[in-house]
Structure formats: structure tokens, C-alpha cells
Design a protein around this motif. Structure first.
Motif, PDB file in Angstrom:
ATOM      1  N   VAL A   1      -7.886  25.474  80.298  1.00  0.00           N
ATOM      2  CA  VAL A   1      -9.176  25.989  80.874  1.00  0.00           C
ATOM      3  C   VAL A   1     -10.290  25.144  79.479  1.00  0.00           C
ATOM      4  CG1 VAL A   1     -10.940  27.645  81.009  1.00  0.00           C
ATOM      5  CG2 VAL A   1      -8.740  27.696  81.840  1.00  0.00           C
ATOM      6  N   GLY A   2     -11.153  24.744  79.780  1.00  0.00           N
ATOM      7  CA  GLY A   2     -12.062  23.907  79.005  1.00  0.00           C
ATOM      8  C   GLY A   2     -12.256  22.495  79.499  1.00  0.00           C
TER       9      GLY A   2
ATOM     10  N   SER B   1     -11.214  19.828  79.933  1.00  0.00           N
ATOM     11  CA  SER B   1     -10.076  19.077  80.254  1.00  0.00           C
ATOM     12  C   SER B   1      -9.527  19.953  81.474  1.00  0.00           C
ATOM     13  CB  SER B   1      -8.924  18.686  79.246  1.00  0.00           C
ATOM     14  OG  SER B   1      -8.775  19.530  78.440  1.00  0.00           O
TER      15      SER B   1
ATOM     16  N   HIS C   1      -6.626  30.556  80.729  1.00  0.00           N
ATOM     17  CA  HIS C   1      -7.173  29.895  79.578  1.00  0.00           C
ATOM     18  C   HIS C   1      -6.042  30.664  78.393  1.00  0.00           C
ATOM     19  CE1 HIS C   1     -10.072  28.746  76.954  1.00  0.00           C
ATOM     20  NE2 HIS C   1     -11.168  29.707  77.109  1.00  0.00           N
TER      21      HIS C   1
ATOM     22  N   ASP D   1      -9.221  26.683  73.590  1.00  0.00           N
ATOM     23  CA  ASP D   1      -7.871  27.465  74.570  1.00  0.00           C
ATOM     24  C   ASP D   1      -6.715  27.528  73.595  1.00  0.00           C
ATOM     25  OD1 ASP D   1      -7.140  27.024  77.583  1.00  0.00           O
ATOM     26  OD2 ASP D   1      -5.296  26.422  76.288  1.00  0.00           O
TER      27      ASP D   1
ATOM     28  N   ASN E   1     -12.114  19.665  68.721  1.00  0.00           N
ATOM     29  CA  ASN E   1     -13.248  19.212  68.636  1.00  0.00           C
ATOM     30  C   ASN E   1     -14.718  19.998  67.947  1.00  0.00           C
ATOM     31  OD1 ASN E   1     -13.694  20.910  70.841  1.00  0.00           O
ATOM     32  ND2 ASN E   1     -14.184  19.240  72.299  1.00  0.00           N
TER      33      ASN E   1
ATOM     34  N   TYR F   1     -16.570  25.002  71.653  1.00  0.00           N
ATOM     35  CA  TYR F   1     -16.420  25.138  73.106  1.00  0.00           C
ATOM     36  C   TYR F   1     -17.269  24.237  73.889  1.00  0.00           C
ATOM     37  CZ  TYR F   1     -14.029  29.716  72.258  1.00  0.00           C
ATOM     38  OH  TYR F   1     -13.231  30.812  71.792  1.00  0.00           O
ATOM     39  N   GLY F   2     -16.749  23.204  74.514  1.00  0.00           N
ATOM     40  CA  GLY F   2     -17.581  22.411  75.038  1.00  0.00           C
ATOM     41  C   GLY F   2     -17.792  22.622  76.374  1.00  0.00           C
TER      42      GLY F   2
HETATM   43  C1  LIG Z   1      -9.682  34.293  80.280  1.00  0.00           C
HETATM   44  C2  LIG Z   1     -11.063  33.245  80.188  1.00  0.00           C
HETATM   45  N1  LIG Z   1     -12.017  33.604  79.216  1.00  0.00           N
HETATM   46  C3  LIG Z   1     -12.905  32.765  79.019  1.00  0.00           C
HETATM   47  C4  LIG Z   1     -13.126  31.778  79.789  1.00  0.00           C
HETATM   48  C5  LIG Z   1     -14.455  30.868  79.515  1.00  0.00           C
HETATM   49  N2  LIG Z   1     -14.090  29.635  78.940  1.00  0.00           N
HETATM   50  C6  LIG Z   1     -14.190  28.499  79.695  1.00  0.00           C
HETATM   51  S1  LIG Z   1     -13.793  27.052  78.809  1.00  0.00           S
HETATM   52  C7  LIG Z   1     -13.897  28.252  77.150  1.00  0.00           C
HETATM   53  C8  LIG Z   1     -13.713  27.573  76.084  1.00  0.00           C
HETATM   54  C9  LIG Z   1     -13.267  26.060  75.880  1.00  0.00           C
HETATM   55  O1  LIG Z   1     -13.324  25.443  74.802  1.00  0.00           O
HETATM   56  P1  LIG Z   1     -12.235  24.104  74.022  1.00  0.00           P
HETATM   57  O2  LIG Z   1     -10.647  24.849  74.579  1.00  0.00           O
HETATM   58  O3  LIG Z   1     -12.423  24.065  73.013  1.00  0.00           O
HETATM   59  O4  LIG Z   1     -12.359  23.053  75.227  1.00  0.00           O
HETATM   60  P2  LIG Z   1     -13.266  22.121  75.275  1.00  0.00           P
HETATM   61  O5  LIG Z   1     -14.203  22.572  76.426  1.00  0.00           O
HETATM   62  O6  LIG Z   1     -14.047  21.896  74.123  1.00  0.00           O
HETATM   63  O7  LIG Z   1     -12.723  20.773  75.612  1.00  0.00           O
HETATM   64  C10 LIG Z   1     -13.993  29.290  77.654  1.00  0.00           C
HETATM   65  C11 LIG Z   1     -14.274  30.476  76.559  1.00  0.00           C
HETATM   66  C12 LIG Z   1     -12.240  31.522  80.828  1.00  0.00           C
HETATM   67  N3  LIG Z   1     -12.556  30.413  81.699  1.00  0.00           N
HETATM   68  N4  LIG Z   1     -11.437  32.359  81.198  1.00  0.00           N
END
Ligand SMILES: Cc1ncc(C[n+]2csc(CCOP(=O)(O)OP(=O)(O)O)c2C)c(N)n1
Ligand code: SF4
Ligand code: SF4
Lengths: 475, 122
Positions: free
Chosen positions: A61-62, A64, A80, A107, A133, A136-137
Motif C-alpha cells: 500500500v502506497g 506503488s 499495508h 509500508d 523516499n 508517505y507519498g
Molecule cells: C492499514 C492501513 N493504514 C493506513 C493506510 C493509509 N496509507 C495509505 S498509503 C500510506 C503510506 C504509504 O507511504 P510509503 O510506504 O512511504 O509509500 P509511498 O506512497 O511513499 O510510495 C498510508 C499510511 C492504509 N491504506 N491502510
């Protein structure tokens, strides 16, 4: 560099058919985002290692989260932070696959910190690509565990402080301190030289897996121009001028040349052995299949208070279902009412495969106290069966579309000299009433549950009393 | 103008105008066009001459299909006699397999998948 023409890797789909909308040819990433560069390196490495056919991508989740739009590979979407656990399952069931856990710093290092540590510690034979990076993008620029002290994000509007949020976490160092991982390197994608080093690291992590070497972890310092509020070129410059100082590049651990290929063959019990292993010998008694309908699809909720044997009754029902070759599931349901001393469980018994074990509308409801009647009475399906302990409550449920069976279980249990056997009385009633529980199966199972003679005797008596009650009602 | 050992084609519709390729190119033959693509990005473009075929821009670019770099361009050109002299600009790549090239006689389609099967000597 391979080949004479550098063009879109065959590790990607020609057209991104899984991507919704008109545009099936460009990615969803922001301009200049590091994810795209890493995708290219991974796709190329998969192709060069002849691994596309057996590659399984676990997307996080993120940003990507949509990696499956692009990679011409198998894909699992993990919750996530759970990619390493999902990857573990895939790799163990398909040892010849090439499993990639691709994760961001939110993540992997925040919500999934626990998962990655244990997958690494177990030395799962997977390749992990960790995109650091610093933010949290996807959710719009919140602080990540990797965010530098002083950096302003939406959740650290005055800048990250040591006092409040602590130090940026160095995952590669942590992973390298574990015994099992065979290869841990930190790279960067900021200029020709660093991208080339990243390319080599990605390749190695995949090659290690193809050669069954064990757990490989590559941390990649990457840009998020959008979250950082910089241009892509400035973002890369900042990686070089500032970010890498806090996350030193280089190989932190590499024993891949020293280790022998792992034996990843299954060493698990065959399904047919399971009954013996969990002490459920089937050969001890006959199952009269003709007594059980061709189609069974029961959803049973047993509810009462702690000490009544509510959860245990559920376990027995599932055990008996297993002996009848039905698919079963049992889950105790933990709600806030657990603290109030009440307990309930959901049991499914079916000739079909069971998806979710949770029950919304039971076909059978066994209620052993009043709050459970209030809570579940209305959820029972039409023509469903409700057994309730009539020595503890009256029938004030205003429903005429269900079958209500009063069972004075507590009273009978007391007469027999042990309040704790009321659940067996319910078992007796249900066995007598239902077509999916074969009486002989239940009878033969009870001695395996109650191994002590005196306990068996009293429970068999309780069971008979239950059967007796059921006789007043037609099947 | 130096002989072009390489050639870089921009798939303008997949380019997001991030400028990373422009910044990365060691011989400065890429720039950002004043033209917009369908998405509204000013896309990258090749000046048409001077590419060495080093491939640096390819790895700098985050979009899987935005750039195609031909390394041994003289050879490729010879195999594709339809591409006249140096006037091969712009070569647009439609997807990994098909491209449009311009010659003095106008536009024509190039089957790029065949390029992969060519054998070159370094
Ligand atoms: C269980 C859960 N908690 C919180 C979220 C909200 N959420 C979505 S993406 C994210 C953070 C992603 O950040 P990162 O892993 O750094 O990836 P990036 O988007 O920077 O590539 C969060 C907290 C979720 N989708 N599911
Ligand atoms: S928000 Fe950041 S990480 Fe996400 S796609 Fe955009 S640049 Fe990439
Ligand atoms: S790096 Fe790629 S996306 Fe960015 S401007 Fe160049 S061709 Fe376009």
C-alpha cells in the motif's frame, strides 16, 4: 548495457490492460518519481534472469499499490505493511517462483516494521525492494520513519524533532544485523553512477533468489518530488547533497557467495496426514455418509457468557464437521463485550469451500444468556433454528418466522451435578434436530474429547438428555 | 556536427516532461519541447544529432516506454534504408513495437520489434 536497443522491457505489459481509463501506456506516477526508475530496473533484471514467467510481485500500500498495472508477472496485493508475510506464503507454496516484495518506507518501516524483521530473520528466500523516499507519498506527504530530523511534512509542520519523533530509522543496518539475510545493500537513484549501482543491486537480489540463496534486501534512496515540493532534478540533487549522508550507501552484508543453495522443498504434512497429526483418527469409526445431506451450508453462532463452554461447543461442532468431511471454520468473535464476560463464536460447516469465516445471518443460533438473545435474535435467517436456555430466560423474541426450541440446559446440568455440561445438552438437541450432524459421529467423538471415564459418563448422559428434548420436535 | 553513433526516440505521449533525461544526457542533445502532449506535459525532444547511444537517459527516465535508445545507429540506419541520411527526426515510438519515422518523402511506419533481432558487431 544489454542489447543494442534500449526500449521498454518485456517485463512490462505492452499495454497496461489492468489500468483503468483511456490511457493504457503511461504510468500513474508523478513526473520524475523514483518508483518508475526502480520499476524499470526490476523489469529488466527479471527478464535478464529469465524470471518473468515465474515472478510474483507483491505490491504494497502506497503509491506503488498499482504496480500490477505494469509488471507482466503474477501479482498479489498485500495489506499495508504485510507484503513480506504474503511473500512468505507465496514462496513457501511455490518454491520455484521468484517473489518480490516491493515496499515503501511507510509500508515497510512503519506499519510493517514487524513483518519485515521476522521475514528477514526467518531468511525467507525472497527479494525485498525497499523504496526509501522519506515520506508517505500516496497519502499526501506525511512523515515517514525515515524522514530526516528538521524536515517539514504535513504531520511535522514545524519539522521532525528528536524529542517528538526520534531518529530516522536505518532499515538496511537493522536487517544486516540479523543472521539470516544473505545480501543487504543500500543504493540510490540520483544520477548515472548511482542508478547504475542500483541496477546492479536489483539484479543481484533477483539472481540470489533464482539461485535459492536466501533473503535479499535492497534499500533504494528514491525521490518523491511531489511530496518534497521540489522539481525532479532538484529532488535528485537533494538525495546527493543531503539525504545520502543520513543513509550511507553501500553493501552492508553479503554472504551470498558463501552460502549453499537452500533446499526449498516442501517439508509439510500432506493434507491426508492432518487428522492423525491433530489426533483426529478417522478410522476409529464409520461415518454414515448416507445420513448427511449432499449439500450442507450451515452458519452457526453460539453465544453466551464465559464459563458456559460457548467457544468449546463451537470447536466440537467444527471437529464433528471435519469428521463428516465437511469444510469447517471456527472463530471466536472478540468484541468489546468480551470485557463484559460474554463470549461467542462463529462456526461454518459446508460442503462448499468456505470464504470468510464471519457470519452475519446464522442459520442456527444457540443462545445461552439473555444479552446474546438480544444481540443475535434478529440476525437469524428466516426458518432458522434458535436454541435458547429456557432456564435462564424467557422467550420474548417477537419472531414467528423461526423455529424456537427452549432447552432448560442449566437446570438439567444442575440436576446431573455439573453446571458446566450445559453445552453438551445443546449439542444433543442440535444433533437430534439437524440433518448435518450424524448422531453416530457425535457419539464416537465424545470419548475422544472426554478422555476421563467419569467426565465421559456425565457428558454422555447430558448428550442423551439433549437428544430426548429434540424428539419432541420433528426433524 | 559530430557523427551520431546513437539515436534516441521520444514517445511523446508517454513522456511527463520531468526533465531527468535532459539533465542526465552527457552530450546535451535532449531538451524540453515547447509542444504539449495529450496529457498536457511539455515533452522531451531529441535535437536529432549528436546522440552517442550511451543509454544514460533511458535509465534516468522513470517512464518505461518514453524513451528508446538505439546504440549502433549507423548500422540500424543502414538496415533501414528508408530512413534517409540524417533526416530521421523526429522518430516517434508508438509503442514498443511500432514507430513512425520521417524522411524527406514523408512519414512512414517502422517495425521496431525487428530491431531486436538484428545482430550488430560492436
Ligand atoms: C492499514 C492501513 N493504514 C493506513 C493506510 C493509509 N496509507 C495509505 S498509503 C500510506 C503510506 C504509504 O507511504 P510509503 O510506504 O512511504 O509509500 P509511498 O506512497 O511513499 O510510495 C498510508 C499510511 C492504509 N491504506 N491502510
Ligand atoms: S507522490 Fe511521490 S512517491 Fe507517489 S507517485 Fe508522486 S512522486 Fe512518486
Ligand atoms: S526522463 Fe522520461 S518522462 Fe522525463 S522528460 Fe525525459 S523522456 Fe520525459
Amino acid at each position: 548495457m544489454s542489447g543494442q536497443i534500449l526500449s521498454k522491457s518485456s517485463g512490462f505489459f505492452d499495454d497496461y490492460i489492468h489500468k483503468p481509463g483511456e490511457d493504457k501506456s503511461s504510468t500513474h506516477y508523478c513526473p520524475g518519481c523514483g518508483h518508475g526508475i526502480l520499476h524499470k530496473l526490476i523489469a529488466e533484471a527479471l527478464v535478464d534472469n529469465d524470471a518473468t514467467e515465474k515472478a510474483v510481485f507483491v505490491s504494497p500500500v502506497g503509491c506503488s499499490v498499482f504496480a500490477y498495472y505494469y509488471f507482466n508477472a503474477g501479482n498479489f496485493q498485500a495489506a499495508h505493511g504485510r507484503a513480506p508475510a504474503v511473500a512468505t506464503g507465496i514462496k513457501r507454496s511455490l518454491p520455484d517462483s521468484v517473489v518480490i516484495s516491493y515496499q515503501g518506507d511507510g509500508d515497510l518501516a512503519a506499519i510493517g516494521g514487524n513483518e519485515i524483521l521476522h521475514a528477514a530473520n526467518r531468511g525467507e528466500a525472497i527479494s525485498v525492494f525497499f523504496v526509501n523516499n522519506g515520506i508517505y507519498g500516496m497519502t499526501g506527504g506525511q512523515m515517514a520513519p525515515t524522514t530526516l530530523v528538521g524536515t517539514k511534512t504535513t504531520t511535522t509542520p514545524y519539522g521532525r524533532t528528536l524529542r517528538n519523533e526520534g531518529y530516522p530509522i536505518q532499515m538496511a543496518e537493522i536487517i544486516a544485523s540479523l543472521k539470516a539475510p544473505v545480501y543487504v545493500e543500500r543504493v540510490m537513484m540520483a544520477d548515472t553512477k548511482s542508478i547504475n549501482a542500483a541496477r546492479k543491486a536489483v539484479r543481484k537480489a533477483i539472481k540470489n533468489q533464482v539461485e535459492k540463496k536466501g533473503f535479499s534486501f535492497v534499500e533504494i534512496l528514491s525521490t518523491c518530488p511531489t511530496g518534497w515540493k521540489m522539481t525532479p532534478v532538484q529532488s535528485q540533487e537533494w538525495l546527493i547533497s543531503t539525504y545520502q549522508e543520513h543513509f550511507p550507501l553501500g553493501v552492508l552484508k553479503d554472504i551470498s557467495d558463501q552460502v549453499e543453495p537452500l533446499n526449498l522443498d516442501h517439508n509439510y504434512a500432506e493434507l491426508s496426514q492432518v487428522p492423525t497429526l491433530i489426533d483426529l483418527p478417522k478410522e476409529n469409526f464409520e461415518v454414515h455418509k448416507e445420513n448427511i445431506p449432499d449439500v450442507v451450508d450451515e452458519e452457526i453462532i453460539v453465544a453466551g457468557f464465559g464459563g458456559q463452554g460457548v467457544l468449546t461447543l463451537g470447536v466440537w461442532l467444527s471437529e464433528m464437521g471435519m469428521r463428516e468431511d465437511l469444510n469447517v471454520s471456527w472463530i471466536p468473535s472478540y468484541g468489546p463485550e468480551m470485557r463484559g464476560g460474554t463470549a461467542n463464536c462463529n462456526v461454518k460447516m459446508s460442503t462448499k469451500r468456505i470464504g470468510a469465516p464471519v457470519i452475519a445471518h446464522p442459520t442456527v443460533l444457540i443462545v445461552m444468556n439473555k444479552p446474546s438473545l438480544d444481540k443475535y435474535g434478529e440476525t437469524l435467517v428466516e426458518n432458522g433454528i434458535m436454541l435458547y436456555d429456557s432456564s435462564l430466560m424467557g422467550d420474548d423474541l417477537e419472531r414467528t418466522d423461526i423455529v424456537k426450541i427452549p432447552v432448560p440446559a442449566t437446570k438439567i446440568a444442575n440436576e446431573l451435578g455439573n453446571t458446566r455440561i450445559s453445552n453438551v445438552i445443546f449439542l444433543g438437541v442440535l444433533t437430534g434436530l439437524s440433518d448435518f450432524l450424524d448422531e453416530s459421529v457425535v457419539r464416537n467423538t465424545l470419548p475422544m474429547i472426554f478422555k476421563k471415564r467419569h467426565l465421559l459418563d456425565i457428558n454422555l448422559k447430558a448428550f442423551e438428555r439433549g437428544l430426548e428434548i429434540s424428539r419432541a420436535y420433528k426433524k | 556536427m559530430a557523427k551520431s553513433r546513437g539515436f534516441v526516440a521520444v514517445n511523446t505521449e508517454e513522456c511527463k516532461g520531468c526533465k531527468l533525461c535532459v539533465d542526465a544526457c552527457p552530450v546535451d542533445v535532449l531538451s524540453i519541447s515547447s509542444l504539449f502532449n495529450v496529457h498536457g506535459y511539455n515533452h522531451a525532444e531529441y535535437e536529432g544529432q549528436g546522440c552517442t547511444g550511451c543509454g544514460v537517459c533511458f535509465y534516468a527516465c522513470p517512464e518505461p516506454g518514453a524513451l528508446v535508445v538505439f546504440k549502433n545507429w549507423e548500422k540500424v540506419r543502414m538496415n533501414y534504408h528508408v530512413i534517409e541520411k540524417d533526416i530521421v527526426i523526429p522518430l516517434q515510438i508508438k509503442d514498443a513495437k511500432k514507430g513512425i519515422a520521417m524522411s524527406e518523402d514523408g512519414a512512414f511506419e517502422v517495425d521496431l520489434s525487428q530491431f531486436k533481432n538484428l545482430h550488430f558487431t560492436e
